[in-house]
Design an enzyme around this catalytic site. Structure first.
Site, PDB file in Angstrom:
ATOM      1  N   TYR A  56       0.855  -1.199   0.000  1.00 58.74           N
ATOM      2  CA  TYR A  56       0.000   0.000   0.000  1.00 58.74           C
ATOM      3  C   TYR A  56       0.879   1.233   0.000  1.00 58.74           C
ATOM      4  O   TYR A  56       1.801   1.341   0.796  1.00 58.74           O
ATOM      5  CB  TYR A  56      -0.931   0.017   1.231  1.00 58.74           C
ATOM      6  CG  TYR A  56      -2.370   0.027   0.788  1.00 58.74           C
ATOM      7  CD1 TYR A  56      -2.936   1.193   0.273  1.00 58.74           C
ATOM      8  CD2 TYR A  56      -3.138  -1.129   0.810  1.00 58.74           C
ATOM      9  CE1 TYR A  56      -4.231   1.203  -0.201  1.00 58.74           C
ATOM     10  CE2 TYR A  56      -4.440  -1.123   0.342  1.00 58.74           C
ATOM     11  CZ  TYR A  56      -4.979   0.057  -0.164  1.00 58.74           C
ATOM     12  OH  TYR A  56      -6.251   0.058  -0.633  1.00 58.74           O
ATOM     13  N   GLU A  58      -0.344   4.882  -0.516  1.00 52.67           N
ATOM     14  CA  GLU A  58      -1.070   6.144  -0.712  1.00 52.67           C
ATOM     15  C   GLU A  58      -0.135   7.338  -0.580  1.00 52.67           C
ATOM     16  O   GLU A  58       0.725   7.367   0.297  1.00 52.67           O
ATOM     17  CB  GLU A  58      -2.212   6.261   0.307  1.00 52.67           C
ATOM     18  CG  GLU A  58      -3.377   5.354  -0.027  1.00 52.67           C
ATOM     19  CD  GLU A  58      -4.552   5.539   0.917  1.00 52.67           C
ATOM     20  OE1 GLU A  58      -4.435   6.310   1.882  1.00 52.67           O
ATOM     21  OE2 GLU A  58      -5.587   4.891   0.681  1.00 52.67           O
ATOM     22  N   ASP A 202      -6.497  13.393 -25.141  1.00 45.79           N
ATOM     23  CA  ASP A 202      -6.645  11.999 -24.690  1.00 45.79           C
ATOM     24  C   ASP A 202      -6.038  11.114 -25.778  1.00 45.79           C
ATOM     25  O   ASP A 202      -6.654  10.878 -26.811  1.00 45.79           O
ATOM     26  CB  ASP A 202      -8.134  11.686 -24.478  1.00 45.79           C
ATOM     27  CG  ASP A 202      -8.365  10.256 -24.013  1.00 45.79           C
ATOM     28  OD1 ASP A 202      -7.411   9.452 -24.051  1.00 45.79           O
ATOM     29  OD2 ASP A 202      -9.509   9.934 -23.632  1.00 45.79           O
ATOM     30  N   THR A 228      -4.076   5.808 -21.759  1.00 44.83           N
ATOM     31  CA  THR A 228      -3.955   4.463 -21.203  1.00 44.83           C
ATOM     32  C   THR A 228      -2.544   3.990 -21.504  1.00 44.83           C
ATOM     33  O   THR A 228      -1.840   4.555 -22.345  1.00 44.83           O
ATOM     34  CB  THR A 228      -4.942   3.480 -21.856  1.00 44.83           C
ATOM     35  OG1 THR A 228      -4.672   3.435 -23.261  1.00 44.83           O
ATOM     36  CG2 THR A 228      -6.391   3.897 -21.628  1.00 44.83           C
ATOM     37  N   LYS A 231      -2.730   0.172 -24.765  1.00 46.14           N
ATOM     38  CA  LYS A 231      -3.152   0.067 -26.173  1.00 46.14           C
ATOM     39  C   LYS A 231      -1.907   0.067 -27.056  1.00 46.14           C
ATOM     40  O   LYS A 231      -1.086  -0.837 -26.882  1.00 46.14           O
ATOM     41  CB  LYS A 231      -4.172   1.170 -26.468  1.00 46.14           C
ATOM     42  CG  LYS A 231      -5.432   0.981 -25.589  1.00 46.14           C
ATOM     43  CD  LYS A 231      -6.511   2.034 -25.799  1.00 46.14           C
ATOM     44  CE  LYS A 231      -7.649   1.809 -24.796  1.00 46.14           C
ATOM     45  NZ  LYS A 231      -8.692   2.841 -24.884  1.00 46.14           N
ATOM     46  N   ARG A 237      -2.494  -2.944 -18.103  1.00 46.34           N
ATOM     47  CA  ARG A 237      -3.701  -2.141 -17.933  1.00 46.34           C
ATOM     48  C   ARG A 237      -3.405  -1.017 -16.969  1.00 46.34           C
ATOM     49  O   ARG A 237      -3.034  -1.260 -15.821  1.00 46.34           O
ATOM     50  CB  ARG A 237      -4.853  -2.990 -17.357  1.00 46.34           C
ATOM     51  CG  ARG A 237      -5.204  -4.199 -18.168  1.00 46.34           C
ATOM     52  CD  ARG A 237      -5.471  -3.847 -19.591  1.00 46.34           C
ATOM     53  NE  ARG A 237      -6.789  -3.310 -19.760  1.00 46.34           N
ATOM     54  CZ  ARG A 237      -7.748  -3.894 -20.490  1.00 46.34           C
ATOM     55  NH1 ARG A 237      -7.520  -5.033 -21.094  1.00 46.34           N
ATOM     56  NH2 ARG A 237      -8.914  -3.324 -20.617  1.00 46.34           N
TER      57      ARG A 237
HETATM   58  C1  LIG Z   1      -9.674   3.281 -24.010  1.00 40.63           C
HETATM   59  C2  LIG Z   1      -9.942   4.722 -23.850  1.00 40.63           C
HETATM   60  C3  LIG Z   1     -10.230   5.288 -22.597  1.00 40.63           C
HETATM   61  C4  LIG Z   1     -10.548   4.481 -21.369  1.00 40.63           C
HETATM   62  O1  LIG Z   1      -9.645   3.623 -20.953  1.00 40.63           O
HETATM   63  P1  LIG Z   1     -10.059   2.457 -19.911  1.00 40.63           P
HETATM   64  O2  LIG Z   1      -8.733   1.977 -19.471  1.00 40.63           O
HETATM   65  O3  LIG Z   1     -10.854   1.466 -20.705  1.00 40.63           O
HETATM   66  O4  LIG Z   1     -10.856   3.076 -18.819  1.00 40.63           O
HETATM   67  C5  LIG Z   1     -10.336   6.667 -22.517  1.00 40.63           C
HETATM   68  N1  LIG Z   1     -10.202   7.439 -23.597  1.00 40.63           N
HETATM   69  C6  LIG Z   1      -9.975   6.921 -24.810  1.00 40.63           C
HETATM   70  C7  LIG Z   1      -9.846   7.829 -25.975  1.00 40.63           C
HETATM   71  C8  LIG Z   1      -9.855   5.554 -24.987  1.00 40.63           C
HETATM   72  O5  LIG Z   1      -9.656   5.049 -26.202  1.00 40.63           O
END
Ligand SMILES: *Cc1c(COP(=O)(O)O)cnc(C)c1O
Length: 421
Positions: A56, A58, A202, A228, A231, A237
């Protein structure tokens, strides 16, 4: 077999071990073309499966609420330094649990409930967390949306500017989940500056392309960048937020204690590994190959008469409008899955069908590029897709099984990280 081996798990919980082995085999045998998915390295798998999950922590390095941070502090600082170096960012926060909470942290950092946010509409390729009415971001804030143009499938930046001037948003978001074209970060930054809005990029989908130099970077243009890590960046993750120095404190406070408790230290370690991998020269080649494969796939699909939103792609993603093929996205995706090709049904801009039975199919090349497929394989992939659509329309299940066999045969020559034959 899964790699690392599941020796203890197979002994203590054989039912669960068998399910995981089944998934590893499935990932090995199928052409995985979901644009948001990838295969992480065995090194990333190892880092995420460690005793770090027991800790942990925090707070932030040097300012924790629990003792025993001698190693975790160093691990988190390493991830932060690697993120800053890779993307050229002033500040990085690596604690957010995933992309959605990372985005929510930005709303929390900069907005009050009811404030206006200007984002790309979900139907044009935005994300749920960009103010969809079913998301907390749509319920608690006031979203207004720009769209792509019906004729071009692309954003008209002069219309984004008009909306920004009329609506005076506090936050502007660019980026999304089904955008096959390059995002014009400098143009968004200019608009944000003109209306006094915070600009958030994003880059969840394209972070690996940005890191590898295959897509322009928002760093230096956007106030904050969320992404993220799982991807195109090919990590575990998780998510990261990068920010200009002046926003560092607001972002960190929003993540903890604003939104989250303890960070997932095992994930942080996996992110650090992935960032190290993405800093290697070979990752530039990987990013370029993802785009080359997507372009080759787009060309081959066009040759088979498939209608692509915006006419093609600049990145890792192809959005197909199946209307002219006489099949919906959902039955097409289900048939492709039986034929060994994993995709997802997706809305297309101005879709006339329902979200759960839309007109489109979203395809991506990040995972198949990790397997080692190149441009020369894309005509074959497009031909499989064409045969699958015809087979689905004719209820020809034996043809689907035949294609699945051909897919598996091809992939047997391409090793999968996380699996040994
Ligand atoms: C995948 C994605 C997210 C969210 O990601 P999670 O890990 O699934 O919560 C946010 N914004 C965009 C543009 C995404 O493609």
């Amino acid at each position: 077999m899964h790699e690392p081996k599941l020796i203890q798990l197979a002994a203590s919980d054989p039912d669960l071990a068998a399910l995981i082995e089944g998934e590893a085999q499935r990932q090995h045998d199928k052409l995985r073309m979901i644009a948001s998915e990838n295969y992480v390295s065995t090194a990333v798998l190892e880092a995420t499966g460690t005793v770090l999950t027991n800790k942990y922590s925090e707070g932030y390095a040097g300012k924790r609420y629990y003792e025993g941070q001698q190693f975790v502090d160093q691990i988190e600082l390493l991830a932060i330094e690697r993120a800053k170096a890779l993307f050229g960012a002033d500040h990085a926060n690596v604690q957010t649990y995933s992309g959605s909470p990372a985005n929510l942290a930005i709303y929390l950092a900069f907005l009050d409930p009811g404030d206006t946010v200007l984002t790309m509409s979900l139907s044009s390729g935005g994300h749920l967390t960009h103010g969809s009415p079913v998301s907390v971001t749509g319920k608690w804030f006031r979203p207004v949306h720009y769209t792509v143009e019906r004729e071009t499938g692309r954003v008209d930046m002069s219309k984004v500017r008009e909306m920004a001037l009329a609506e005076r948003p506090k936050l502007i978001i660019c980026g999304g989940t089904a955008i096959p074209r390059t995002i014009d970060f400098p143009a968004f930054a200019e608009i944000a500056q003109e209306v006094g809005a915070i600009l958030m990029a994003d880059i969840a989908h394209i972070a690996g392309l940005v890191a590898g130099g295959a897509h322009p970077s928002p760093v230096g243009f956007a106030d904050v960048v969320t992404t993220t890590t799982h991807k195109t960046l090919r990590g575990p993750r998780g998510a990261m937020i990068m920010a200009k120095a002046e926003h560092a404190t607001a972002v960190d406070k929003a993540v903890f204690p604003g939104l989250q408790g303890g960070p997932h230290d095992h994930t942080t370690a996996g992110i650090a590994v992935a960032l190290h991998e993405a800093a290697q020269p070979s990752f530039k080649d990987y990013a370029a190959q993802i785009v080359a494969n997507a372009k080759a796939l787009a060309a081959a699909l066009t040759d088979h008469g498939f209608d692509l939103v915006s006419g093609g792609t600049d990145n890792h993603l192809v959005l197909v409008d199946l209307t002219n093929k006489g099949i919906g996205g959902k039955p097409a995706a289900k048939a492709l899955d039986i034929a060994g090709i994993e995709t997802n049904f997706n809305g297309v801009p101005f879709d006339t069908r329902r979200p759960l039975d839309p007109s489109g199919l979203r395809l991506g090349t990040p995972a198949l590029t990790t397997r080692g497929l190149t441009e020369k394989h894309m005509p074959l992939v497009a031909a499989w897709m064409d045969r699958t659509v015809s087979a689905a329309l004719n209820d020809d299940t034996s043809e689907l099984a035949k294609i699945a066999g051909e897919v598996k045969e091809l992939l047997s020559a391409f090793p999968m990280p996380g699996y040994t034959a």
